[in-house]
Design a protein around this motif. Sequence first.
Motif, PDB file in Angstrom:
ATOM      1  N   LEU A 104       0.825  -1.206   0.000  1.00  0.00           N
ATOM      2  CA  LEU A 104       0.000   0.000   0.000  1.00  0.00           C
ATOM      3  C   LEU A 104       0.852   1.246   0.000  1.00  0.00           C
ATOM      4  N   MET A 105       1.894   1.253   0.806  1.00  0.00           N
ATOM      5  CA  MET A 105       2.787   2.402   0.818  1.00  0.00           C
ATOM      6  C   MET A 105       3.472   2.582  -0.528  1.00  0.00           C
ATOM      7  N   THR A 106       3.869   1.448  -1.122  1.00  0.00           N
ATOM      8  CA  THR A 106       4.515   1.527  -2.446  1.00  0.00           C
ATOM      9  C   THR A 106       3.550   2.099  -3.474  1.00  0.00           C
ATOM     10  N   ASN A 107       2.311   1.616  -3.442  1.00  0.00           N
ATOM     11  CA  ASN A 107       1.304   2.115  -4.378  1.00  0.00           C
ATOM     12  C   ASN A 107       1.035   3.597  -4.176  1.00  0.00           C
ATOM     13  N   LYS A 108       1.023   4.013  -2.893  1.00  0.00           N
ATOM     14  CA  LYS A 108       0.795   5.441  -2.613  1.00  0.00           C
ATOM     15  C   LYS A 108       1.936   6.299  -3.187  1.00  0.00           C
ATOM     16  N   LEU A 109       3.180   5.794  -3.008  1.00  0.00           N
ATOM     17  CA  LEU A 109       4.330   6.542  -3.533  1.00  0.00           C
ATOM     18  C   LEU A 109       4.279   6.619  -5.055  1.00  0.00           C
ATOM     19  N   LEU A 110       3.971   5.484  -5.689  1.00  0.00           N
ATOM     20  CA  LEU A 110       3.866   5.485  -7.159  1.00  0.00           C
ATOM     21  C   LEU A 110       2.779   6.415  -7.630  1.00  0.00           C
ATOM     22  N   LEU A 111       1.616   6.401  -6.916  1.00  0.00           N
ATOM     23  CA  LEU A 111       0.515   7.290  -7.277  1.00  0.00           C
ATOM     24  C   LEU A 111       0.924   8.747  -7.133  1.00  0.00           C
ATOM     25  N   ALA A 112       1.670   9.041  -6.041  1.00  0.00           N
ATOM     26  CA  ALA A 112       2.121  10.425  -5.854  1.00  0.00           C
ATOM     27  C   ALA A 112       3.082  10.849  -6.962  1.00  0.00           C
ATOM     28  N   VAL A 113       3.983   9.942  -7.335  1.00  0.00           N
ATOM     29  CA  VAL A 113       4.929  10.260  -8.420  1.00  0.00           C
ATOM     30  C   VAL A 113       4.189  10.485  -9.725  1.00  0.00           C
ATOM     31  N   ILE A 114       3.206   9.609  -9.998  1.00  0.00           N
ATOM     32  CA  ILE A 114       2.428   9.774 -11.239  1.00  0.00           C
ATOM     33  C   ILE A 114       1.700  11.107 -11.238  1.00  0.00           C
ATOM     34  N   ILE A 115       1.094  11.435 -10.082  1.00  0.00           N
ATOM     35  CA  ILE A 115       0.367  12.723 -10.000  1.00  0.00           C
ATOM     36  C   ILE A 115       1.332  13.891 -10.226  1.00  0.00           C
ATOM     37  N   LEU A 116       2.513  13.819  -9.611  1.00  0.00           N
ATOM     38  CA  LEU A 116       3.479  14.904  -9.791  1.00  0.00           C
ATOM     39  C   LEU A 116       3.919  15.014 -11.254  1.00  0.00           C
ATOM     40  N   MET A 117       4.114  13.835 -11.869  1.00  0.00           N
ATOM     41  CA  MET A 117       4.513  13.849 -13.273  1.00  0.00           C
ATOM     42  C   MET A 117       3.413  14.413 -14.153  1.00  0.00           C
ATOM     43  N   GLU A 118       2.155  14.045 -13.868  1.00  0.00           N
ATOM     44  CA  GLU A 118       1.045  14.580 -14.637  1.00  0.00           C
ATOM     45  C   GLU A 118       0.939  16.087 -14.445  1.00  0.00           C
ATOM     46  N   LEU A 119       1.135  16.540 -13.211  1.00  0.00           N
ATOM     47  CA  LEU A 119       1.098  17.988 -12.952  1.00  0.00           C
ATOM     48  C   LEU A 119       2.227  18.704 -13.708  1.00  0.00           C
ATOM     49  N   ALA A 120       3.396  18.047 -13.716  1.00  0.00           N
ATOM     50  CA  ALA A 120       4.516  18.679 -14.430  1.00  0.00           C
ATOM     51  C   ALA A 120       4.243  18.751 -15.925  1.00  0.00           C
ATOM     52  N   ILE A 121       3.719  17.689 -16.474  1.00  0.00           N
ATOM     53  CA  ILE A 121       3.407  17.687 -17.915  1.00  0.00           C
ATOM     54  C   ILE A 121       2.337  18.723 -18.220  1.00  0.00           C
ATOM     55  N   LEU A 122       1.273  18.750 -17.332  1.00  0.00           N
ATOM     56  CA  LEU A 122       0.219  19.742 -17.537  1.00  0.00           C
ATOM     57  C   LEU A 122       0.763  21.151 -17.467  1.00  0.00           C
ATOM     58  N   GLY A 123       1.652  21.381 -16.539  1.00  0.00           N
ATOM     59  CA  GLY A 123       2.254  22.738 -16.427  1.00  0.00           C
ATOM     60  C   GLY A 123       3.077  23.061 -17.659  1.00  0.00           C
ATOM     61  N   ALA A 124       3.810  22.056 -18.144  1.00  0.00           N
ATOM     62  CA  ALA A 124       4.636  22.311 -19.331  1.00  0.00           C
ATOM     63  C   ALA A 124       3.768  22.596 -20.531  1.00  0.00           C
ATOM     64  N   VAL A 125       2.661  21.899 -20.671  1.00  0.00           N
ATOM     65  CA  VAL A 125       1.745  22.140 -21.800  1.00  0.00           C
ATOM     66  C   VAL A 125       1.164  23.522 -21.727  1.00  0.00           C
ATOM     67  N   ILE A 126       0.699  23.918 -20.555  1.00  0.00           N
ATOM     68  CA  ILE A 126       0.129  25.264 -20.393  1.00  0.00           C
ATOM     69  C   ILE A 126       1.173  26.327 -20.688  1.00  0.00           C
ATOM     70  N   TYR A 127       2.365  26.075 -20.211  1.00  0.00           N
ATOM     71  CA  TYR A 127       3.435  27.078 -20.444  1.00  0.00           C
ATOM     72  C   TYR A 127       3.722  27.207 -21.932  1.00  0.00           C
ATOM     73  N   LEU A 128       3.848  26.106 -22.581  1.00  0.00           N
ATOM     74  CA  LEU A 128       4.179  26.130 -24.011  1.00  0.00           C
ATOM     75  C   LEU A 128       3.027  26.730 -24.825  1.00  0.00           C
ATOM     76  N   LYS A 129       1.818  26.479 -24.415  1.00  0.00           N
ATOM     77  CA  LYS A 129       0.656  26.945 -25.198  1.00  0.00           C
ATOM     78  C   LYS A 129       0.363  28.417 -24.951  1.00  0.00           C
ATOM     79  N   PHE A 130       0.504  28.934 -23.796  1.00  0.00           N
ATOM     80  CA  PHE A 130       0.043  30.275 -23.513  1.00  0.00           C
ATOM     81  C   PHE A 130       1.188  31.257 -23.283  1.00  0.00           C
ATOM     82  N   PHE A 131       2.308  30.815 -22.869  1.00  0.00           N
ATOM     83  CA  PHE A 131       3.321  31.796 -22.488  1.00  0.00           C
ATOM     84  C   PHE A 131       4.510  31.821 -23.452  1.00  0.00           C
ATOM     85  N   ARG A 132       4.699  30.832 -24.165  1.00  0.00           N
ATOM     86  CA  ARG A 132       5.853  30.827 -25.069  1.00  0.00           C
ATOM     87  C   ARG A 132       5.347  31.134 -26.494  1.00  0.00           C
ATOM     88  N   LYS A 133       5.806  32.207 -27.097  1.00  0.00           N
ATOM     89  CA  LYS A 133       5.448  32.633 -28.421  1.00  0.00           C
ATOM     90  C   LYS A 133       6.658  33.098 -29.179  1.00  0.00           C
TER      91      LYS A 133
END
Length: 227
Positions: free
Chosen positions: A198-227
């Motif tokens: 369970l702890m391992t799954n929680k850590l993996l889930l947290a890493v996945i969430i962080l990675m998804e947040l990072a990708i989402l942030g990178a997409v938003i940055y590239l789409k709206f702020f970089r021109k």
Amino acid sequence: MSSEEFEKLHEIYGSLYEELKLIPERAARCHGEERKRLVRNFDERQGEAEEALQEMEQELRTAPSSFRNTMSTKLRLYRRDLGKLQRDMKNSDLGFGSPSMSVEGSNHGIYSSQNQHSTHVQSQRALLLQGTDSLNSASQSIERSQRIAAESEQIGTEIIEELGGQREQLDRARDRLVNTGENLSRSRKILRSMSRRLMTNKLLLAVIILMELAILGAVIYLKFFRK
């Protein structure tokens, strides 16, 4: 047994004995018709005393053993005293009277001897009855002891069997406790393994969430702020 009846017979015998023990001395001082009257009176009272003793023996046969032993001893003493009075009366006849008186004294002596023999037989019979009663009491005591011993042996056997059954139950309970302990150990191992997963799954889930947040942030940055 009626204790009142026995006491009544005891009083009757006591009264007769008190009257009898005075006659030999009076007879030794008398002659002729007066002496004959005393002899007849002694014979009658002695017969009544014998009957009283026989009735006391009959009453005594149904008495409790403790009371019977005591009164049997008293009856033997009564018969001994009565025999002594008969001998005293016989001795008072010696040396008195005419030839007819001598014949009467001889007849009375024979009668007294017969009474003494009867007294002896009665005493022996009382002893025999007492011995028989004692033997019966001992036999009953032995039978009771044997019955109690058999009951005790049966109870002991039942207790041993019951203890054997309880031992088997305790052994089974101990085996169940051992199995329960083993099951608890396995359960604890499983729970610890599940907790680690369970702890391992929680850590993996947290890493996945962080990675998804990072990708989402990178997409938003590239789409709206970089021109």
